[in-house]
Design an enzyme around this catalytic site. Structure first.
Site, PDB file in Angstrom:
ATOM      1  N   SER A   1      24.480  21.185  22.130  1.00 59.23           N
ATOM      2  CA  SER A   1      23.467  21.834  22.965  1.00 59.23           C
ATOM      3  C   SER A   1      22.464  22.527  22.060  1.00 59.23           C
ATOM      4  O   SER A   1      22.822  22.984  20.968  1.00 59.23           O
ATOM      5  CB  SER A   1      24.158  22.865  23.866  1.00 59.23           C
ATOM      6  OG  SER A   1      23.229  23.810  24.348  1.00 59.23           O
TER       7      SER A   1
ATOM      8  N   TYR B   1      29.619  29.945  24.273  1.00 60.40           N
ATOM      9  CA  TYR B   1      29.057  28.586  24.292  1.00 60.40           C
ATOM     10  C   TYR B   1      28.314  28.297  22.989  1.00 60.40           C
ATOM     11  O   TYR B   1      28.501  27.260  22.349  1.00 60.40           O
ATOM     12  CB  TYR B   1      28.123  28.461  25.491  1.00 60.40           C
ATOM     13  CG  TYR B   1      27.717  27.044  25.837  1.00 60.40           C
ATOM     14  CD1 TYR B   1      28.641  26.147  26.368  1.00 60.40           C
ATOM     15  CD2 TYR B   1      26.402  26.610  25.659  1.00 60.40           C
ATOM     16  CE1 TYR B   1      28.269  24.847  26.704  1.00 60.40           C
ATOM     17  CE2 TYR B   1      26.019  25.321  25.989  1.00 60.40           C
ATOM     18  CZ  TYR B   1      26.946  24.440  26.520  1.00 60.40           C
ATOM     19  OH  TYR B   1      26.575  23.155  26.853  1.00 60.40           O
TER      20      TYR B   1
HETATM   21  N1  LIG Z   1      24.491  19.760  31.746  1.00 60.40           N
HETATM   22  C1  LIG Z   1      23.726  20.154  30.743  1.00 60.40           C
HETATM   23  O1  LIG Z   1      22.566  20.540  30.926  1.00 60.40           O
HETATM   24  C2  LIG Z   1      24.276  20.131  29.339  1.00 60.40           C
HETATM   25  C3  LIG Z   1      23.404  20.425  28.279  1.00 60.40           C
HETATM   26  C4  LIG Z   1      23.891  20.411  26.972  1.00 60.40           C
HETATM   27  C5  LIG Z   1      25.215  20.089  26.729  1.00 60.40           C
HETATM   28  N2  LIG Z   1      26.042  19.807  27.786  1.00 60.40           N
HETATM   29  C6  LIG Z   1      27.443  19.470  27.463  1.00 60.40           C
HETATM   30  O2  LIG Z   1      27.791  18.272  28.133  1.00 60.40           O
HETATM   31  C7  LIG Z   1      29.206  18.224  28.309  1.00 60.40           C
HETATM   32  C8  LIG Z   1      29.518  17.844  29.746  1.00 60.40           C
HETATM   33  O3  LIG Z   1      29.037  18.872  30.586  1.00 60.40           O
HETATM   34  P1  LIG Z   1      28.528  18.650  32.083  1.00 60.40           P
HETATM   35  O4  LIG Z   1      27.218  19.291  32.169  1.00 60.40           O
HETATM   36  O5  LIG Z   1      28.702  17.229  32.484  1.00 60.40           O
HETATM   37  O6  LIG Z   1      29.580  19.606  32.839  1.00 60.40           O
HETATM   38  P2  LIG Z   1      30.461  19.458  34.153  1.00 60.40           P
HETATM   39  O7  LIG Z   1      29.763  18.661  35.188  1.00 60.40           O
HETATM   40  O8  LIG Z   1      30.909  20.837  34.472  1.00 60.40           O
HETATM   41  O9  LIG Z   1      31.714  18.580  33.641  1.00 60.40           O
HETATM   42  C9  LIG Z   1      32.615  19.114  32.716  1.00 60.40           C
HETATM   43  C10 LIG Z   1      33.734  18.122  32.490  1.00 60.40           C
HETATM   44  O10 LIG Z   1      34.651  18.714  31.553  1.00 60.40           O
HETATM   45  C11 LIG Z   1      35.960  18.711  32.106  1.00 60.40           C
HETATM   46  N3  LIG Z   1      36.702  19.903  31.709  1.00 60.40           N
HETATM   47  C12 LIG Z   1      36.330  21.197  31.861  1.00 60.40           C
HETATM   48  N4  LIG Z   1      37.279  22.029  31.430  1.00 60.40           N
HETATM   49  C13 LIG Z   1      38.291  21.239  30.976  1.00 60.40           C
HETATM   50  C14 LIG Z   1      39.569  21.509  30.406  1.00 60.40           C
HETATM   51  N5  LIG Z   1      40.017  22.760  30.216  1.00 60.40           N
HETATM   52  N6  LIG Z   1      40.351  20.455  30.064  1.00 60.40           N
HETATM   53  C15 LIG Z   1      39.927  19.191  30.269  1.00 60.40           C
HETATM   54  N7  LIG Z   1      38.729  18.868  30.797  1.00 60.40           N
HETATM   55  C16 LIG Z   1      37.930  19.888  31.159  1.00 60.40           C
HETATM   56  C17 LIG Z   1      35.762  18.675  33.616  1.00 60.40           C
HETATM   57  O11 LIG Z   1      36.896  18.052  34.211  1.00 60.40           O
HETATM   58  P3  LIG Z   1      37.839  18.757  35.323  1.00 60.40           P
HETATM   59  O12 LIG Z   1      37.190  20.041  35.764  1.00 60.40           O
HETATM   60  O13 LIG Z   1      37.923  17.735  36.432  1.00 60.40           O
HETATM   61  O14 LIG Z   1      39.130  18.954  34.600  1.00 60.40           O
HETATM   62  C18 LIG Z   1      34.519  17.814  33.752  1.00 60.40           C
HETATM   63  O15 LIG Z   1      34.848  16.448  33.783  1.00 60.40           O
HETATM   64  C19 LIG Z   1      29.742  19.589  27.893  1.00 60.40           C
HETATM   65  O16 LIG Z   1      30.264  19.531  26.586  1.00 60.40           O
HETATM   66  C20 LIG Z   1      28.495  20.464  27.906  1.00 60.40           C
HETATM   67  O17 LIG Z   1      28.595  21.558  27.033  1.00 60.40           O
HETATM   68  C21 LIG Z   1      25.615  19.820  29.074  1.00 60.40           C
END
Ligand SMILES: NC(=O)c1ccc[n+]([C@@H]2O[C@H](COP(=O)([O-])OP(=O)(O)OC[C@H]3O[C@@H](n4cnc5c(N)ncnc54)[C@H](OP(=O)(O)O)[C@@H]3O)[C@@H](O)[C@H]2O)c1
Length: 247
Positions: free
Chosen positions: A145, A158
Protein backbone atom coordinates in the site's frame (compact mmCIF):
# COMPACT_ATOMS: atom_id res chain seq x y z
CA UNK A 1 -0.91 -11.89 -21.44
CA UNK A 2 -2.01 -14.65 -23.78
CA UNK A 3 -5.31 -16.27 -22.74
CA UNK A 4 -4.74 -19.61 -21.02
CA UNK A 5 -1.16 -18.83 -20.05
CA UNK A 6 -1.80 -19.86 -16.44
CA UNK A 7 -3.10 -23.22 -17.67
CA UNK A 8 -2.45 -25.93 -15.08
CA UNK A 9 -0.32 -23.60 -12.96
CA UNK A 10 -0.97 -24.09 -9.24
CA UNK A 11 -1.45 -20.70 -7.60
CA UNK A 12 -2.12 -20.03 -3.93
CA UNK A 13 -4.37 -17.01 -3.26
CA UNK A 14 -4.70 -15.97 0.39
CA UNK A 15 -7.74 -13.94 1.37
CA UNK A 16 -9.74 -15.31 -1.56
CA UNK A 17 -13.18 -14.99 0.04
CA UNK A 18 -13.83 -11.42 -1.09
CA UNK A 19 -12.30 -8.20 -2.38
CA UNK A 20 -9.00 -8.28 -4.27
CA UNK A 21 -8.34 -11.96 -3.49
CA UNK A 22 -11.69 -13.07 -4.89
CA UNK A 23 -11.11 -11.03 -8.06
CA UNK A 24 -7.65 -12.62 -8.38
CA UNK A 25 -9.16 -16.08 -7.98
CA UNK A 26 -11.58 -15.38 -10.84
CA UNK A 27 -8.97 -13.81 -13.12
CA UNK A 28 -6.54 -16.72 -12.57
CA UNK A 29 -9.27 -19.34 -13.08
CA UNK A 30 -10.18 -17.64 -16.38
CA UNK A 31 -6.59 -18.26 -17.46
CA UNK A 32 -6.84 -21.94 -16.58
CA UNK A 33 -5.04 -21.95 -13.21
CA UNK A 34 -5.71 -24.31 -10.33
CA UNK A 35 -6.18 -21.89 -7.45
CA UNK A 36 -5.61 -23.00 -3.87
CA UNK A 37 -7.83 -20.45 -2.15
CA UNK A 38 -7.74 -19.56 1.53
CA UNK A 39 -9.85 -17.62 4.02
CA UNK A 40 -10.46 -18.16 7.71
CA UNK A 41 -13.49 -20.37 7.11
CA UNK A 42 -14.58 -22.79 4.43
CA UNK A 43 -18.06 -21.18 4.56
CA UNK A 44 -16.56 -17.95 3.22
CA UNK A 45 -15.18 -19.95 0.27
CA UNK A 46 -18.41 -21.85 -0.46
CA UNK A 47 -19.03 -22.31 -4.19
CA UNK A 48 -15.53 -21.42 -5.40
CA UNK A 49 -14.88 -24.84 -6.96
CA UNK A 50 -17.91 -24.49 -9.23
CA UNK A 51 -17.12 -20.83 -9.90
CA UNK A 52 -13.54 -21.59 -10.96
CA UNK A 53 -14.62 -24.55 -13.09
CA UNK A 54 -17.21 -22.44 -14.92
CA UNK A 55 -14.45 -19.92 -15.72
CA UNK A 56 -12.14 -22.60 -17.16
CA UNK A 57 -9.92 -23.32 -14.18
CA UNK A 58 -10.12 -25.12 -10.86
CA UNK A 59 -10.08 -24.22 -7.19
CA UNK A 60 -9.33 -25.97 -3.91
CA UNK A 61 -10.56 -24.19 -0.77
CA UNK A 62 -8.43 -24.42 2.39
CA UNK A 63 -9.35 -22.77 5.68
CA UNK A 64 -6.34 -20.91 7.07
CA UNK A 65 -6.15 -18.37 9.88
CA UNK A 66 -3.11 -16.35 8.86
CA UNK A 67 -2.10 -15.55 12.43
CA UNK A 68 -1.84 -19.28 13.28
CA UNK A 69 1.54 -20.80 12.42
CA UNK A 70 0.04 -24.31 12.56
CA UNK A 71 -2.56 -23.35 9.91
CA UNK A 72 0.18 -22.14 7.55
CA UNK A 73 2.17 -25.32 8.21
CA UNK A 74 -0.93 -27.38 7.36
CA UNK A 75 -1.55 -25.34 4.20
CA UNK A 76 2.01 -25.98 3.02
CA UNK A 77 1.64 -29.68 3.78
CA UNK A 78 -1.61 -29.86 1.77
CA UNK A 79 0.00 -28.16 -1.26
CA UNK A 80 3.10 -30.37 -1.06
CA UNK A 81 1.08 -33.58 -0.78
CA UNK A 82 -1.33 -32.72 -3.58
CA UNK A 83 0.90 -30.89 -6.10
CA UNK A 84 4.56 -31.21 -4.98
CA UNK A 85 5.21 -27.73 -6.37
CA UNK A 86 3.79 -24.20 -6.29
CA UNK A 87 3.80 -22.05 -9.42
CA UNK A 88 2.40 -18.91 -7.82
CA UNK A 89 1.86 -17.42 -4.39
CA UNK A 90 -0.45 -14.40 -4.15
CA UNK A 91 -0.04 -13.17 -0.56
CA UNK A 92 -3.08 -10.96 -0.35
CA UNK A 93 -4.88 -11.59 2.97
CA UNK A 94 -4.67 -8.52 5.13
CA UNK A 95 -6.36 -6.32 7.68
CA UNK A 96 -6.38 -2.59 8.29
CA UNK A 97 -5.88 -2.96 12.03
CA UNK A 98 -6.99 -0.47 14.60
CA UNK A 99 -6.60 3.19 13.69
CA UNK A 100 -5.37 4.91 16.84
CA UNK A 101 -2.49 7.13 17.88
CA UNK A 102 0.60 5.22 19.02
CA UNK A 103 0.24 6.54 22.57
CA UNK A 104 -3.28 5.13 22.88
CA UNK A 105 -2.99 1.99 20.74
CA UNK A 106 -3.21 -1.27 22.75
CA UNK A 107 0.00 -3.20 21.92
CA UNK A 108 -1.98 -6.32 21.06
CA UNK A 109 -3.71 -4.39 18.25
CA UNK A 110 -0.33 -3.50 16.76
CA UNK A 111 0.83 -7.09 17.10
CA UNK A 112 -2.36 -8.44 15.49
CA UNK A 113 -1.85 -6.39 12.32
CA UNK A 114 1.80 -7.39 12.07
CA UNK A 115 0.88 -11.05 12.61
CA UNK A 116 -1.47 -11.11 9.60
CA UNK A 117 0.05 -8.55 7.24
CA UNK A 118 3.72 -9.34 7.84
CA UNK A 119 4.59 -12.43 9.92
CA UNK A 120 2.09 -14.64 8.08
CA UNK A 121 3.69 -13.67 4.75
CA UNK A 122 7.13 -14.49 6.18
CA UNK A 123 5.78 -17.90 7.27
CA UNK A 124 4.25 -18.48 3.82
CA UNK A 125 7.54 -17.71 2.07
CA UNK A 126 9.49 -19.73 4.63
CA UNK A 127 7.32 -22.83 4.19
CA UNK A 128 6.58 -22.48 0.47
CA UNK A 129 10.03 -21.46 -0.80
CA UNK A 130 10.98 -25.13 -1.51
CA UNK A 131 7.77 -25.65 -3.48
CA UNK A 132 8.22 -22.40 -5.46
CA UNK A 133 11.73 -23.60 -6.37
CA UNK A 134 10.26 -26.90 -7.62
CA UNK A 135 8.16 -25.00 -10.17
CA UNK A 136 9.74 -24.23 -13.56
CA UNK A 137 8.77 -20.59 -12.90
CA UNK A 138 7.63 -19.91 -9.33
CA UNK A 139 6.16 -16.44 -8.88
CA UNK A 140 5.45 -14.75 -5.52
CA UNK A 141 3.36 -11.58 -5.44
CA UNK A 142 2.32 -9.63 -2.35
CA UNK A 143 -0.03 -6.69 -1.84
CA UNK A 144 1.40 -3.51 -0.39
CA UNK A 145 0.00 0.00 0.00
CA UNK A 146 1.09 3.58 -0.54
CA UNK A 147 0.63 3.89 3.23
CA UNK A 148 3.87 1.93 3.64
CA UNK A 149 5.57 5.26 2.89
CA UNK A 150 2.88 7.85 3.73
CA UNK A 151 2.71 8.92 7.34
CA UNK A 152 -1.01 9.13 8.24
CA UNK A 153 -1.58 9.79 11.95
CA UNK A 154 -3.23 6.78 13.60
CA UNK A 155 -2.16 4.28 10.94
CA UNK A 156 0.86 2.66 12.66
CA UNK A 157 -0.28 -1.00 12.48
CA UNK A 158 -1.09 -0.94 8.75
CA UNK A 159 1.72 1.40 7.73
CA UNK A 160 4.44 -0.48 9.63
CA UNK A 161 3.20 -3.90 8.50
CA UNK A 162 3.25 -2.89 4.82
CA UNK A 163 6.69 -1.23 5.08
CA UNK A 164 7.94 -4.45 6.69
CA UNK A 165 6.33 -6.53 3.95
CA UNK A 166 8.14 -4.50 1.27
CA UNK A 167 11.44 -5.09 3.11
CA UNK A 168 10.71 -8.82 3.42
CA UNK A 169 9.89 -9.25 -0.27
CA UNK A 170 12.88 -7.13 -1.29
CA UNK A 171 15.22 -9.33 0.76
CA UNK A 172 13.64 -12.55 -0.53
CA UNK A 173 13.86 -11.31 -4.13
CA UNK A 174 17.58 -10.71 -3.61
CA UNK A 175 18.01 -14.21 -2.17
CA UNK A 176 16.30 -16.00 -5.07
CA UNK A 177 17.65 -13.90 -7.93
CA UNK A 178 19.77 -16.76 -9.29
CA UNK A 179 16.87 -19.22 -9.29
CA UNK A 180 13.78 -19.50 -11.51
CA UNK A 181 11.66 -17.88 -8.74
CA UNK A 182 10.62 -14.21 -8.89
CA UNK A 183 9.12 -12.13 -6.05
CA UNK A 184 7.34 -8.81 -6.41
CA UNK A 185 4.63 -6.57 -4.97
CA UNK A 186 1.59 -4.77 -6.26
CA UNK A 187 0.31 -1.51 -4.78
CA UNK A 188 -3.33 -1.33 -5.85
CA UNK A 189 -4.20 2.21 -4.76
CA UNK A 190 -7.83 2.69 -3.74
CA UNK A 191 -9.98 -0.35 -4.53
CA UNK A 192 -13.64 -0.82 -3.60
CA UNK A 193 -13.53 -3.47 -0.85
CA UNK A 194 -14.59 -3.89 2.79
CA UNK A 195 -11.10 -2.92 3.93
CA UNK A 196 -11.27 0.31 1.94
CA UNK A 197 -14.65 1.24 3.44
CA UNK A 198 -13.25 0.57 6.92
CA UNK A 199 -10.22 2.77 6.15
CA UNK A 200 -12.06 5.66 4.51
CA UNK A 201 -15.76 5.51 5.59
CA UNK A 202 -16.38 9.06 4.32
CA UNK A 203 -15.37 8.17 0.74
CA UNK A 204 -18.01 7.43 -1.92
CA UNK A 205 -17.30 3.77 -2.77
CA UNK A 206 -18.53 4.38 -6.33
CA UNK A 207 -15.57 6.73 -6.83
CA UNK A 208 -12.94 3.96 -6.63
CA UNK A 209 -12.34 0.99 -8.98
CA UNK A 210 -13.74 -2.47 -8.39
CA UNK A 211 -11.23 -5.25 -7.49
CA UNK A 212 -11.75 -6.80 -10.94
CA UNK A 213 -9.74 -3.91 -12.41
CA UNK A 214 -6.60 -5.45 -10.86
CA UNK A 215 -7.15 -8.89 -12.44
CA UNK A 216 -4.96 -8.47 -15.55
CA UNK A 217 -2.02 -7.03 -13.57
CA UNK A 218 -2.17 -9.84 -11.00
CA UNK A 219 -2.35 -12.50 -13.73
CA UNK A 220 0.60 -10.91 -15.55
CA UNK A 221 2.81 -10.67 -12.45
CA UNK A 222 2.11 -14.32 -11.57
CA UNK A 223 2.77 -15.61 -15.06
CA UNK A 224 5.88 -17.58 -16.03
CA UNK A 225 6.94 -14.97 -18.58
CA UNK A 226 7.00 -12.14 -16.00
CA UNK A 227 10.76 -11.78 -15.51
CA UNK A 228 11.03 -8.79 -13.16
CA UNK A 229 12.21 -9.40 -9.62
CA UNK A 230 12.05 -7.19 -6.52
CA UNK A 231 9.72 -4.57 -7.98
CA UNK A 232 6.54 -2.85 -6.86
CA UNK A 233 3.88 -2.26 -9.51
CA UNK A 234 1.87 0.86 -8.72
CA UNK A 235 -1.49 0.14 -10.30
CA UNK A 236 -2.73 3.74 -10.27
CA UNK A 237 0.24 5.18 -12.17
CA UNK A 238 1.10 2.00 -14.10
CA UNK A 239 4.75 2.34 -13.03
CA UNK A 240 7.26 -0.11 -11.58
CA UNK A 241 9.67 0.91 -8.80
CA UNK A 242 12.34 -1.09 -6.95
CA UNK A 243 11.57 -2.48 -3.44
CA UNK A 244 13.27 0.27 -1.48
CA UNK A 245 12.43 3.58 0.16
CA UNK A 246 11.57 6.28 -2.37
CA UNK A 247 14.34 8.86 -2.82
N1 LIG B 1 -8.77 -2.14 -0.94
C1 LIG B 1 -7.79 -1.27 -1.06
O1 LIG B 1 -8.00 -0.09 -1.38
C2 LIG B 1 -6.37 -1.72 -0.81
C3 LIG B 1 -5.33 -0.81 -1.07
C4 LIG B 1 -4.01 -1.21 -0.85
C5 LIG B 1 -3.74 -2.48 -0.39
N2 LIG B 1 -4.77 -3.34 -0.14
C6 LIG B 1 -4.42 -4.69 0.35
O2 LIG B 1 -5.09 -5.66 -0.44
C7 LIG B 1 -5.23 -6.86 0.30
C8 LIG B 1 -6.66 -7.36 0.20
O3 LIG B 1 -7.50 -6.40 0.81
P1 LIG B 1 -9.01 -6.12 0.38
O4 LIG B 1 -9.13 -4.68 0.19
O5 LIG B 1 -9.43 -7.06 -0.70
O6 LIG B 1 -9.73 -6.48 1.78
P2 LIG B 1 -11.02 -7.32 2.17
O7 LIG B 1 -12.08 -7.19 1.15
O8 LIG B 1 -11.31 -6.93 3.58
O9 LIG B 1 -10.49 -8.84 2.12
C9 LIG B 1 -9.53 -9.28 3.04
C10 LIG B 1 -9.29 -10.76 2.83
O10 LIG B 1 -8.32 -11.18 3.81
C11 LIG B 1 -8.83 -12.28 4.54
N3 LIG B 1 -8.40 -12.23 5.94
C12 LIG B 1 -8.55 -11.20 6.81
N4 LIG B 1 -8.08 -11.52 8.02
C13 LIG B 1 -7.61 -12.80 7.91
C14 LIG B 1 -7.00 -13.70 8.83
N5 LIG B 1 -6.79 -13.38 10.11
N6 LIG B 1 -6.65 -14.93 8.37
C15 LIG B 1 -6.89 -15.28 7.09
N7 LIG B 1 -7.45 -14.47 6.17
C16 LIG B 1 -7.82 -13.25 6.59
C17 LIG B 1 -10.35 -12.16 4.44
O11 LIG B 1 -10.92 -13.45 4.57
P3 LIG B 1 -12.00 -13.87 5.70
O12 LIG B 1 -12.44 -12.62 6.42
O13 LIG B 1 -13.12 -14.52 4.93
O14 LIG B 1 -11.24 -14.82 6.56
C18 LIG B 1 -10.53 -11.60 3.04
O15 LIG B 1 -10.57 -12.63 2.09
C19 LIG B 1 -4.78 -6.55 1.73
O16 LIG B 1 -3.46 -6.99 1.94
C20 LIG B 1 -4.82 -5.02 1.77
O17 LIG B 1 -3.93 -4.49 2.71
C21 LIG B 1 -6.07 -3.00 -0.34
Amino acid sequence: MVAGQQKDRVILVTGASRGIGRAALRALAEEGAHVVATARSLEALAGIEAEAKALGGAATPVACEMSEASDIDRLATVIAARFDRLDGLFGNAGILGKKQAVGDLPPQEFEAALAINLTANFRLLHRLDPLLRKSPAGRALFVTSGVAWKRHAGWAPYSVSKAGLEALVGVYAHEIQDTSVRANLISPGPIRTELRVEAWPEEDPESVPLPEALGPAIVTMLSSDFAQNGVIFDFKSGRYTRCRAPA
